[in-house]
Design an enzyme around this catalytic site. Structure first.
Site, PDB file in Angstrom:
ATOM      1  N   ASP A  91       0.869  -1.186   0.000  1.00 15.15           N
ATOM      2  CA  ASP A  91       0.000   0.000   0.000  1.00 15.15           C
ATOM      3  C   ASP A  91       0.903   1.232   0.000  1.00 15.15           C
ATOM      4  OD1 ASP A  91      -3.063   0.803   1.292  1.00 15.15           O
ATOM      5  OD2 ASP A  91      -1.423   2.239   1.561  1.00 15.15           O
ATOM      6  N   ASN A  99      -2.284  13.106  -2.653  1.00 17.26           N
ATOM      7  CA  ASN A  99      -3.385  13.579  -3.497  1.00 17.26           C
ATOM      8  C   ASN A  99      -3.778  15.009  -3.140  1.00 17.26           C
ATOM      9  OD1 ASN A  99      -4.318  11.754  -5.453  1.00 17.26           O
ATOM     10  ND2 ASN A  99      -5.269  10.465  -3.913  1.00 17.26           N
ATOM     11  N   ASP A 108      -2.930   9.778  -9.800  1.00 11.87           N
ATOM     12  CA  ASP A 108      -3.139   8.753 -10.825  1.00 11.87           C
ATOM     13  C   ASP A 108      -1.829   8.418 -11.538  1.00 11.87           C
ATOM     14  OD1 ASP A 108      -5.768   8.621 -10.174  1.00 11.87           O
ATOM     15  OD2 ASP A 108      -6.548   9.432 -12.051  1.00 11.87           O
ATOM     16  N   GLU A 134      -5.088   2.386  -3.635  1.00 11.27           N
ATOM     17  CA  GLU A 134      -3.622   2.441  -3.758  1.00 11.27           C
ATOM     18  C   GLU A 134      -2.990   1.200  -3.139  1.00 11.27           C
ATOM     19  OE1 GLU A 134      -4.752   2.801  -0.530  1.00 11.27           O
ATOM     20  OE2 GLU A 134      -3.032   4.033   0.084  1.00 11.27           O
TER      21      GLU A 134
END
Ligand code: GH3
Ligand code: MG
Ligand code: MG
Length: 231
Positions: A91, A99, A108, A134
């Site tokens: 992860d 983000n 992304d 993720e």
């Protein structure tokens, strides 16, 4: 014929020479061929959709459904050949902050870069998947827990070295937390193996992130027993 053109050729031969009977058979044959063409093109479409639904749209990696099916198959294969299967789950660390700082599009790009790194780092028989969000998962057939650990450590270092550019700007260092488990050591069902890898990943997060945690070896496992796969 279907919408996309000819799907096949059907040959029928009349057993009667009477013109009237032949005409009704010809109509029947045409109807039959139409139905058949529809069925064949439906099957083709189904197969195309099935292919598509095995891949994650953003990264092109296999999706979770494919992961679960593949892990079961590899575990069965491993049981037959008396070979372990390593399961590596990871992860991205603090990805939400990432983000929030750089935007979702930059996020992304990072996911795609990590997916490329993952695909480039594996053997042809390994199965790299996007587990969701993720989180990623890798199945390593014929690989022990120790083999999985070595692989995981290597990936962790490579992720740190990754330079992801977005609009020409570097997005800084990416770290990952990794959990490693293996079949048959950590269970005889897909659920158990995934849950154990997930547990190890959780520990990696709890103990400070940017690290690999290998699930503990359960005590009292008889290694001479032939492994079994439970549904
Ligand atoms: P931790 O180190 O504990 O994993 O922290 P985290 O911030 O990575 O974890 P959290 O679960 O709080 O956040 C996951 C974030 O991943 C939130 C979500 O916006 C982001 N994310 C999930 N899927 C996508 C995606 O497809 N694209 C982008 N850009 N972000 C995604
Ligand atoms: Mg995260
Ligand atoms: Mg997460």
């Amino acid at each position: 014929m279907s919408q996309d053109g000819a799907v096949g050729v059907l040959h029928m031969q009349s057993m009667t020479s009477m013109l009237e009977a032949f005409e009704s058979e010809r109509l029947l044959a045409a109807t039959f061929a139409e139905q058949l063409a529809l069925s064949v093109s439906n099957l083709k479409l189904q197969e195309a959709l099935r292919q598509q639904s095995r891949r994650d749209a953003l990264t092109g990696l296999f999706n979770r459904r494919h992961l679960e099916e593949s892990l079961e198959r590899e575990m069965r294969r491993g049981a037959r050949a008396n070979q372990p299967v390593a399961a590596v789950m990871f992860d991205l660390d603090h990805f939400k902050t990432f983000n929030d700082t750089f935007g979702h599009e930059a996020g992304d790009s990072v996911l795609r870069e990590i997916a490329t790194l993952l695909s480039r780092s594996v053997r042809a028989e390994d199965i790299p998947c996007r587990f969701g969000g993720e989180e990623f998962f890798l199945i390593l057939p014929a690989t022990s827990l120790e083999g999985g650990q070595i692989w995981a450590e290597r990936l962790r270092s490579k992720a740190r070295e990754l330079t992801v550019l977005h609009n020409g700007k570097s997005l800084g260092m990416i770290t990952i937390s990794v959990g490693v488990a293996a079949f048959p050591l950590h269970g005889s069902s897909v659920k158990e193996v995934i849950a154990t890898a997930d547990g190890a990943l959780y520990e990696a997060k709890e103990s400070g992130r940017d690290r690999v945690v290998v699930a503990a070896k359960p005590a009292g496992i008889d290694v001479t027993m032939r492994p079994q796969v439970l549904a």
